[in-house]
Write a protein that holds these residues in place. Structure first.
Motif, PDB file in Angstrom:
ATOM      1  N   UNK A 192       3.156  18.627  18.809  1.00 43.70           N
ATOM      2  CA  UNK A 192       2.322  18.903  17.644  1.00 43.70           C
ATOM      3  C   UNK A 192       2.291  17.718  16.688  1.00 43.70           C
ATOM      4  N   UNK A 193       3.463  17.133  16.451  1.00 45.79           N
ATOM      5  CA  UNK A 193       3.519  15.968  15.559  1.00 45.79           C
ATOM      6  C   UNK A 193       2.679  14.833  16.122  1.00 45.79           C
ATOM      7  N   UNK A 194       2.787  14.618  17.423  1.00 42.66           N
ATOM      8  CA  UNK A 194       2.007  13.572  18.067  1.00 42.66           C
ATOM      9  C   UNK A 194       0.508  13.850  17.937  1.00 42.66           C
ATOM     10  N   UNK A 195       0.115  15.106  18.092  1.00 38.18           N
ATOM     11  CA  UNK A 195      -1.291  15.478  17.938  1.00 38.18           C
ATOM     12  C   UNK A 195      -1.787  15.180  16.527  1.00 38.18           C
ATOM     13  N   UNK A 196      -0.950  15.473  15.536  1.00 36.98           N
ATOM     14  CA  UNK A 196      -1.306  15.167  14.147  1.00 36.98           C
ATOM     15  C   UNK A 196      -1.534  13.682  13.931  1.00 36.98           C
ATOM     16  N   UNK A 197      -0.721  12.853  14.574  1.00 36.86           N
ATOM     17  CA  UNK A 197      -0.887  11.408  14.451  1.00 36.86           C
ATOM     18  C   UNK A 197      -2.200  10.945  15.080  1.00 36.86           C
ATOM     19  N   UNK A 198      -2.573  11.546  16.191  1.00 33.89           N
ATOM     20  CA  UNK A 198      -3.844  11.205  16.843  1.00 33.89           C
ATOM     21  C   UNK A 198      -5.021  11.583  15.939  1.00 33.89           C
ATOM     22  N   UNK A 199      -4.945  12.748  15.301  1.00 36.69           N
ATOM     23  CA  UNK A 199      -6.002  13.180  14.377  1.00 36.69           C
ATOM     24  C   UNK A 199      -6.151  12.172  13.240  1.00 36.69           C
ATOM     25  N   UNK A 200      -5.017  11.739  12.665  1.00 39.31           N
ATOM     26  CA  UNK A 200      -5.076  10.757  11.583  1.00 39.31           C
ATOM     27  C   UNK A 200      -5.642   9.434  12.083  1.00 39.31           C
ATOM     28  N   UNK A 201      -5.196   8.993  13.260  1.00 43.62           N
ATOM     29  CA  UNK A 201      -5.651   7.715  13.801  1.00 43.62           C
ATOM     30  C   UNK A 201      -7.159   7.685  14.003  1.00 43.62           C
ATOM     31  N   UNK A 238       0.750   4.765  17.800  1.00 41.46           N
ATOM     32  CA  UNK A 238       2.124   4.419  18.174  1.00 41.46           C
ATOM     33  C   UNK A 238       3.114   5.428  17.609  1.00 41.46           C
ATOM     34  N   UNK A 239       2.842   5.932  16.391  1.00 43.05           N
ATOM     35  CA  UNK A 239       3.704   6.976  15.816  1.00 43.05           C
ATOM     36  C   UNK A 239       3.690   8.217  16.693  1.00 43.05           C
ATOM     37  N   UNK A 240       2.493   8.583  17.175  1.00 40.00           N
ATOM     38  CA  UNK A 240       2.402   9.704  18.103  1.00 40.00           C
ATOM     39  C   UNK A 240       3.117   9.432  19.405  1.00 40.00           C
ATOM     40  N   UNK A 241       3.071   8.172  19.860  1.00 37.84           N
ATOM     41  CA  UNK A 241       3.781   7.803  21.085  1.00 37.84           C
ATOM     42  C   UNK A 241       5.280   7.952  20.945  1.00 37.84           C
ATOM     43  N   UNK A 242       5.817   7.570  19.791  1.00 40.21           N
ATOM     44  CA  UNK A 242       7.252   7.746  19.558  1.00 40.21           C
ATOM     45  C   UNK A 242       7.628   9.225  19.612  1.00 40.21           C
ATOM     46  N   UNK A 243       6.790  10.081  19.026  1.00 42.21           N
ATOM     47  CA  UNK A 243       7.061  11.519  19.053  1.00 42.21           C
ATOM     48  C   UNK A 243       7.033  12.067  20.474  1.00 42.21           C
ATOM     49  N   UNK A 244       6.097  11.591  21.293  1.00 43.29           N
ATOM     50  CA  UNK A 244       6.031  12.027  22.689  1.00 43.29           C
ATOM     51  C   UNK A 244       7.296  11.615  23.441  1.00 43.29           C
ATOM     52  N   UNK A 245       7.765  10.406  23.205  1.00 40.32           N
ATOM     53  CA  UNK A 245       9.011   9.967  23.840  1.00 40.32           C
ATOM     54  C   UNK A 245      10.178  10.838  23.380  1.00 40.32           C
ATOM     55  N   UNK A 246      10.133  11.260  22.114  1.00 37.29           N
ATOM     56  CA  UNK A 246      11.169  12.169  21.622  1.00 37.29           C
ATOM     57  C   UNK A 246      11.166  13.489  22.357  1.00 37.29           C
ATOM     58  N   UNK A 247       9.966  13.989  22.674  1.00 42.45           N
ATOM     59  CA  UNK A 247       9.867  15.227  23.443  1.00 42.45           C
ATOM     60  C   UNK A 247      10.431  15.049  24.844  1.00 42.45           C
ATOM     61  N   UNK A 248      10.171  13.897  25.455  1.00 37.54           N
ATOM     62  CA  UNK A 248      10.701  13.628  26.797  1.00 37.54           C
ATOM     63  C   UNK A 248      12.227  13.544  26.776  1.00 37.54           C
ATOM     64  N   UNK A 249      12.778  12.961  25.723  1.00 38.91           N
ATOM     65  CA  UNK A 249      14.231  12.799  25.645  1.00 38.91           C
ATOM     66  C   UNK A 249      14.949  14.138  25.662  1.00 38.91           C
ATOM     67  N   UNK A 250      14.353  15.153  25.025  1.00 37.03           N
ATOM     68  CA  UNK A 250      14.977  16.481  24.989  1.00 37.03           C
ATOM     69  C   UNK A 250      15.145  17.044  26.394  1.00 37.03           C
ATOM     70  N   UNK A 251      14.234  16.718  27.286  1.00 35.71           N
ATOM     71  CA  UNK A 251      14.301  17.239  28.638  1.00 35.71           C
ATOM     72  C   UNK A 251      15.538  16.830  29.404  1.00 35.71           C
ATOM     73  N   UNK A 252      16.203  15.762  28.967  1.00 35.15           N
ATOM     74  CA  UNK A 252      17.391  15.292  29.656  1.00 35.15           C
ATOM     75  C   UNK A 252      18.671  16.010  29.188  1.00 35.15           C
ATOM     76  N   UNK A 253      18.564  16.840  28.147  1.00 30.74           N
ATOM     77  CA  UNK A 253      19.721  17.591  27.676  1.00 30.74           C
ATOM     78  C   UNK A 253      19.970  18.755  28.609  1.00 30.74           C
ATOM     79  N   UNK A 254      21.172  18.848  29.147  1.00 31.86           N
ATOM     80  CA  UNK A 254      21.488  19.843  30.167  1.00 31.86           C
ATOM     81  C   UNK A 254      22.324  21.013  29.650  1.00 31.86           C
ATOM     82  N   UNK A 255      23.079  20.812  28.578  1.00 31.44           N
ATOM     83  CA  UNK A 255      24.015  21.832  28.152  1.00 31.44           C
ATOM     84  C   UNK A 255      23.398  22.863  27.212  1.00 31.44           C
TER      85      UNK A 255
END
Length: 434
Positions: free
Chosen positions: A325-334, A415-432
């Motif tokens: 959602x945050x990334x989508x907001x950045x795209x709208x602003x861009x 690029x701000x939206x891209x950072x947020x997308x990478x943040x979403x991907x990082x969560x996927x690596x949490x296993x516990x």
């Protein structure tokens, strides 16, 4: 502060056994509506005392003392203060984890930190020069972050897993509530004089004192607190990301999303002036409304997501959705060429930010290394992921702005939206955590 526990009061048998259920049994105090309300109000109090000067009154004071060089002086004071904030949070969290005071592990740091921070704000309000303001602001950042490190540690210490999402959601909105509240306080106190520093500090101290009186803690036995020499402290403030990968990925996710947030907030004024063509006066008016939209979105998103994550007993999916959602907001602003598009993008991003902060604390507590013995240190280290992007964003922004010849705000916000997308991907690596 409540009276110390009597000598025959039960002490925690071992800090390694500490946890919400054991704390409730030893103190007779469980986390209900009253506890949660006073806890959240105390957190708002610390944020009001710290964020009111950080966002408004510090710059006004510097402008009074050094009008010709106010921009560079503010950059110096804020930059050095940020370093003290990043260091003091895990450092005093580490000291709080090992505190054996008869008043408990957290209360001394919460109360003393707020008192010293308030006194430091008095120094800023009466400072005759920029160097004195610098010293006062560094002391304020150190003391208030010491208080916040101990305050945040109450979450893993006392809040059961089944309520952490709800409490985390309330914690997530405290920053925005304090920022908006501080703005209104300045309109009441005026933009000159001592009161614009003393009033927020006084409100913070009152709210903290009420919670400190209410909070019951059992003293930690000296033999249960792990000792550490001064030379070992720097090593003790490190959490090995290879050994604790889930914590590392949670840190990376927060860092990436908050980098995107910092790019939005740091350059929002210039976007309105340079890209949309508004004057500084017009931009200030637009920003007042857009920041109100941001605050409402964060409050709604954080509380709904926190409550719902407790019901579903899931955290990761909310973090992923929030980042998207945050990334989508950045795209709208861009892609926007009007103020309506800008505000719409801020609204979408604010809901994403709210959902994120509403669940993030609960998620990180579930993957926190040694949460029974080092909760404040771990949460303090995690909070660096909040502060560090504020320093990094201004440094990397020109790389995107200069694409295609300069003032490329579309590239900046994409690029701000891209950072947020990478943040979403990082969560996927949490296993516990789920």
């Amino acid at each position: 502060m409540s009276a110390p526990a009597p000598h025959d009061a039960p002490a925690a048998p071992d800090s390694r056994e500490a946890g919400p259920e054991l704390s409730a049994r030893l103190t007779g105090q469980r986390v209900g509506g009253g506890f949660t309300a006073l806890y959240i109000l105390a957190m708002i109090g610390v944020w009001i005392a710290l964020l009111t000067p950080a966002s408004v009154t510090l710059s006004l004071r510097i402008a009074d003392l050094d009008p010709g060089n106010k921009a560079s002086s503010l950059a110096l004071v804020a930059g050095v203060g940020a370093i003290f904030a990043m260091v003091s949070n895990p450092l005093f969290g580490h000291f709080s984890d090992r505190c054996t005071s008869r008043f408990g592990r957290r209360r001394p740091f919460i109360v003393i930190g707020t008192v010293v921070g308030g006194a430091s704000l008095f120094v800023i309000g009466t400072a005759p020069s920029i160097p004195v303001v610098l010293v006062g602001w560094c002391l304020t950042q150190t003391a208030m972050n010491a208080a916040m490190a101990a305050l945040i540690a109450v979450l893993p210490d006392r809040v059961p897993e089944g309520r952490r999402g709800t409490v985390s959601g309330l914690m997530g909105m405290t920053n925005q509530v304090a920022t908006v509240g501080g703005t209104f306080l300045v309109t009441a106190t005026g933009t000159h004089g001592l009161s614009m520093f003393v009033v927020p500090a006084g409100i913070g101290l009152v709210l903290v004192a009420v919670f400190a009186v209410y909070l019951k803690e059992v003293p930690q036995r000296k033999e249960a607190a792990r000792s550490m020499s001064w030379l070992e402290i720097p090593r003790g403030l490190w959490i090995n990301p290879l050994r604790h990968r889930d914590f590392a990925w949670a840190f990376v996710s927060r860092f990436l999303v908050w980098t995107g947030k910092a790019l939005l907030l740091t350059y929002k004024t210039y976007f309105l002036m340079d890209h949309l063509g508004y004057t500084s006066y017009e931009a200030a008016s637009i920003l007042s409304w857009s920041m109100l939209v941001l605050a409402v979105g964060v409050v709604l998103g954080s509380n709904v997501s926190g409550w719902l994550s407790d019901k579903l007993q899931r955290r990761k999916i909310f973090i992923a959705v929030a980042s998207l959602l945050f990334s989508t907001g950045m795209v709208v602003i861009a892609r926007s060429s009007t103020v309506t598009g800008f505000v719409a993008g801020v609204a979408v991003a604010s809901i994403g930010q709210g959902i994120y902060v509403g669940v993030d604390f609960a998620l990180v507590v579930s993957v926190l290394p040694d949460s029974e013995t080092d909760a404040a240190k771990g949460m303090g280290l995690f909070n660096i992921a909040n502060a560090l992007p504020q320093s990094i964003a201004p440094a990397i922004a020109p790389l995107f702005l200069t694409i295609g010849g300069g003032e490329n705000y579309a590239a900046l916000y994409l690029s701000a939206g891209g950072f947020a997308l990478l943040g979403a991907l990082a969560v996927g690596f949490i296993r516990a955590a789920r």
